[in-house]
Design an enzyme around this catalytic site. Structure first.
Site, PDB file in Angstrom:
ATOM      1  N   ASN A 145      -4.064  34.669   4.301  1.00  0.00           N
ATOM      2  CA  ASN A 145      -3.972  33.264   4.560  1.00  0.00           C
ATOM      3  C   ASN A 145      -2.722  33.007   5.495  1.00  0.00           C
ATOM      4  O   ASN A 145      -2.369  33.399   5.494  1.00  0.00           O
ATOM      5  CB  ASN A 145      -4.304  32.314   3.953  1.00  0.00           C
ATOM      6  CG  ASN A 145      -3.886  31.322   3.850  1.00  0.00           C
ATOM      7  OD1 ASN A 145      -3.735  30.545   5.149  1.00  0.00           O
ATOM      8  ND2 ASN A 145      -3.534  29.994   3.163  1.00  0.00           N
TER       9      ASN A 145
ATOM     10  N   ARG B  24      -8.727  34.631   4.287  1.00  0.00           N
ATOM     11  CA  ARG B  24      -8.351  32.761   4.221  1.00  0.00           C
ATOM     12  C   ARG B  24      -9.517  32.548   5.388  1.00  0.00           C
ATOM     13  O   ARG B  24      -8.966  33.141   6.546  1.00  0.00           O
ATOM     14  CB  ARG B  24      -8.073  31.580   3.677  1.00  0.00           C
ATOM     15  CG  ARG B  24      -8.113  30.082   4.102  1.00  0.00           C
ATOM     16  CD  ARG B  24      -6.559  29.249   3.986  1.00  0.00           C
ATOM     17  NE  ARG B  24      -7.170  28.387   4.507  1.00  0.00           N
ATOM     18  CZ  ARG B  24      -6.821  27.347   5.262  1.00  0.00           C
ATOM     19  NH1 ARG B  24      -5.132  27.810   5.306  1.00  0.00           N
ATOM     20  NH2 ARG B  24      -6.781  26.140   4.722  1.00  0.00           N
TER      21      ARG B  24
ATOM     22  N   HIS C 193     -11.100  22.134   3.120  1.00  0.00           N
ATOM     23  CA  HIS C 193     -10.623  22.538   1.161  1.00  0.00           C
ATOM     24  C   HIS C 193     -11.720  23.422   0.709  1.00  0.00           C
ATOM     25  O   HIS C 193     -11.856  22.790  -0.529  1.00  0.00           O
ATOM     26  CB  HIS C 193      -9.909  21.778   1.231  1.00  0.00           C
ATOM     27  CG  HIS C 193      -9.302  20.808   1.945  1.00  0.00           C
ATOM     28  ND1 HIS C 193      -8.569  19.313   1.399  1.00  0.00           N
ATOM     29  CD2 HIS C 193      -7.643  21.429   1.897  1.00  0.00           C
ATOM     30  CE1 HIS C 193      -7.259  19.424   2.425  1.00  0.00           C
ATOM     31  NE2 HIS C 193      -7.055  20.587   2.446  1.00  0.00           N
TER      32      HIS C 193
ATOM     33  N   ARG D 238      -0.630  12.993   8.826  1.00  0.00           N
ATOM     34  CA  ARG D 238      -2.349  12.985   9.801  1.00  0.00           C
ATOM     35  C   ARG D 238      -2.654  11.343   9.225  1.00  0.00           C
ATOM     36  O   ARG D 238      -3.013  11.027   8.266  1.00  0.00           O
ATOM     37  CB  ARG D 238      -2.914  14.169   9.453  1.00  0.00           C
ATOM     38  CG  ARG D 238      -2.454  15.031   9.857  1.00  0.00           C
ATOM     39  CD  ARG D 238      -4.104  16.320   9.678  1.00  0.00           C
ATOM     40  NE  ARG D 238      -4.528  17.765   9.503  1.00  0.00           N
ATOM     41  CZ  ARG D 238      -4.580  18.014   8.432  1.00  0.00           C
ATOM     42  NH1 ARG D 238      -5.214  18.461   7.187  1.00  0.00           N
ATOM     43  NH2 ARG D 238      -3.830  19.581   8.282  1.00  0.00           N
TER      44      ARG D 238
ATOM     45  N   GLU E 208      -6.785  28.520  -4.737  1.00  0.00           N
ATOM     46  CA  GLU E 208      -7.861  29.304  -3.784  1.00  0.00           C
ATOM     47  C   GLU E 208      -7.901  30.482  -3.707  1.00  0.00           C
ATOM     48  O   GLU E 208      -8.359  30.932  -3.265  1.00  0.00           O
ATOM     49  CB  GLU E 208      -6.964  28.279  -2.393  1.00  0.00           C
ATOM     50  CG  GLU E 208      -7.846  26.948  -2.202  1.00  0.00           C
ATOM     51  CD  GLU E 208      -7.155  25.822  -0.723  1.00  0.00           C
ATOM     52  OE1 GLU E 208      -6.554  25.821  -1.202  1.00  0.00           O
ATOM     53  OE2 GLU E 208      -7.265  25.954   0.052  1.00  0.00           O
TER      54      GLU E 208
END
Ligand code: ADP
Length: 396
Positions: A7, A90, A179, A240, A383
């Site tokens: 990743n 990823r 996601h 965010r 993940e």
């Protein structure tokens, strides 16, 4: 087969070596500060964590350092690189091109490059990671697993913005969602734990980490999700803003004498619970501050949980019902009070929390009462394992 999962970010690279037969993690770690100075953290299974401060001037050196630790005679977990059967990467944005994971042929890599405009901070870093692995492990098959792919099943009514249609056809302005690997893994796992066929379930997955999104999974397919064109839309997050009136952007730019890019930077990095509280983006800090009477920390927690509950309501409407609500990622897996607060809004759906069962961190567990109409559960995401499984499914 042993699968190396990568990743890659602009200055970091997370990795795990996974044995796909046993699904055990053989080793994992993180390269940080790539291109600045460099730090590699490496943990073999059952061993202790090693930290190396060797320089990491670029991603190729970072991948090379990871490979040398994996094959190190003392702390390594494999005899030679020949034991790595495949690499799973990823990738953040697959646009509309990638509705599934894909073998990384030269053509596929070019198409991912073409998606870079949609994710200028992420896709270029992912490609650098792919190129570095190609250079150091020539001939080893590589697979790209996309954050957006799972959401490609969303219908137009969920993915179209109410904007002039040509912005979609000319520039690809639509909702993509992110996601996806986590939403897919958690929804499948929830069905497995319940011993039900996912085709018969309406599941809402709340992925609540520093980045947060919710997904409506109907019969195993994503039908709506809270992130949009970028990961900025939807929930209140660590830093965010999530959704807001777009007119605020110009208003703040003019009041604070900022460019649009500067305002967007505020929306991405200085907003969310951090922005409201002025304390932290970390929920542990917020809860400690709220306990000491900090009203802004309390407001930040309230805004966060209220918005999550509202999205669950939207998606229950979108699917005309909900059977299961799943909590995952850092906050979803660990924050007992946040889960309880969110579920306190959802009694109208027939969801009843079992406070004792909810007293759990990082473990698969049903947290609703046996007579609850809607099942609430904690399902830790994984993940990396999902990427390793996808990789093996494609490489064979
Ligand atoms: P990401 O992958 O988006 O960076 P994570 O899923 O790792 O984020 O989630 C990180 C967040 O999880 C932290 O910022 C913190 O708010 C929250 N978190 C982690 N552990 C706990 C805990 N024990 N209690 C409450 N919140 C926690």
């Amino acid at each position: 087969m042993k699968v190396l999962v990568i990743n890659c970010g602009s200055s970091s690279l997370k990795f795990q070596l996974i044995d796909s037969e046993t699904e055990q993690v053989l080793a994992k770690g993180l390269c940080e500060r790539i291109g600045i100075d460099g730090r590699l953290t490496y943990s073999p299974a059952g061993g202790s964590k090693h930290v190396f401060e060797d320089p990491l001037p670029n991603h190729t050196v970072a991948v090379s350092s990871v490979l040398s630790k994996l094959t190190d005679p003392e702390i390594g977990v494999i005899g030679s690189l020949a034991e790595i059967g495949a690499v799973g990467h990823r990738i953040v944005h697959g646009g509309e091109k990638f509705a599934k994971s894909t073998l990384l042929t030269e053509e596929a890599i070019k198409e991912i490059e073409a998606c870079s405009e949609l994710a200028p901070l992420h896709n270029p870093a992912n490609i650098i990671g792919i190129r570095a692995c190609q250079e150091l492990m020539p001939g080893v098959p590589m697979v790209g697993v996309f954050d957006t792919a799972f959401h490609q099943t969303m219908p137009p009514k969920a993915f179209l913005y109410s904007l002039p249609y040509e912005y979609y056809t000319k520039y690809g302005v639509r909702r993509y969602g992110f996601h996806g690997t986590s939403h897919s893994y958690v929804s499948k796992r929830a069905a497995e734990i319940l011993g039900k066929d996912i085709k018969d379930l309406k599941i809402i997955v709340c992925h609540l980490g520093n980045g947060a999104s919710i997904c409506a999974v109907d019969g195993g397919k994503s039908v709506d999700t809270s992130m949009g064109f970028t990961p900025l839309e939807g929930l209140t997050m660590g830093t965010r803003s999530g959704g807001l009136d777009p007119a605020i952007i110009e208003y703040i730019a003019s009041k604070e004498n900022m460019s649009l890019a500067e305002v967007l930077n505020v929306l991405n990095k200085k907003s969310g619970v951090q922005g409201i509280s002025g304390v932290s983006s970390d929920f542990r800090d917020l809860e400690a501050a709220a306990k000491e009477g900090n009203e802004r920390a309390k407001d930040a927690l309230d805004v966060f949980t209220y918005r999550v509950a509202k999205f669950v309501g939207y998606y229950a409407a979108a699917m005309n019902g909900v059977d299961v609500i799943c909590f995952t990622a850092g906050i979803g897996e660990n924050d007992i009070a946040v889960r309880a607060e969110i579920l306190s809004y959802l009694g109208f759906l027939g969801c009843k929390l079992d406070p004792e069962a909810n007293n759990v961190r990082g473990e698969e567990r049903i947290i609703s009462t046996p007579d609850s109409k809607v099942i609430a559960m904690v399902v830790p995401t994984n993940e990396e394992l999902a990427i390793a499984r996808e990789t093996v499914a494609i490489v064979g």
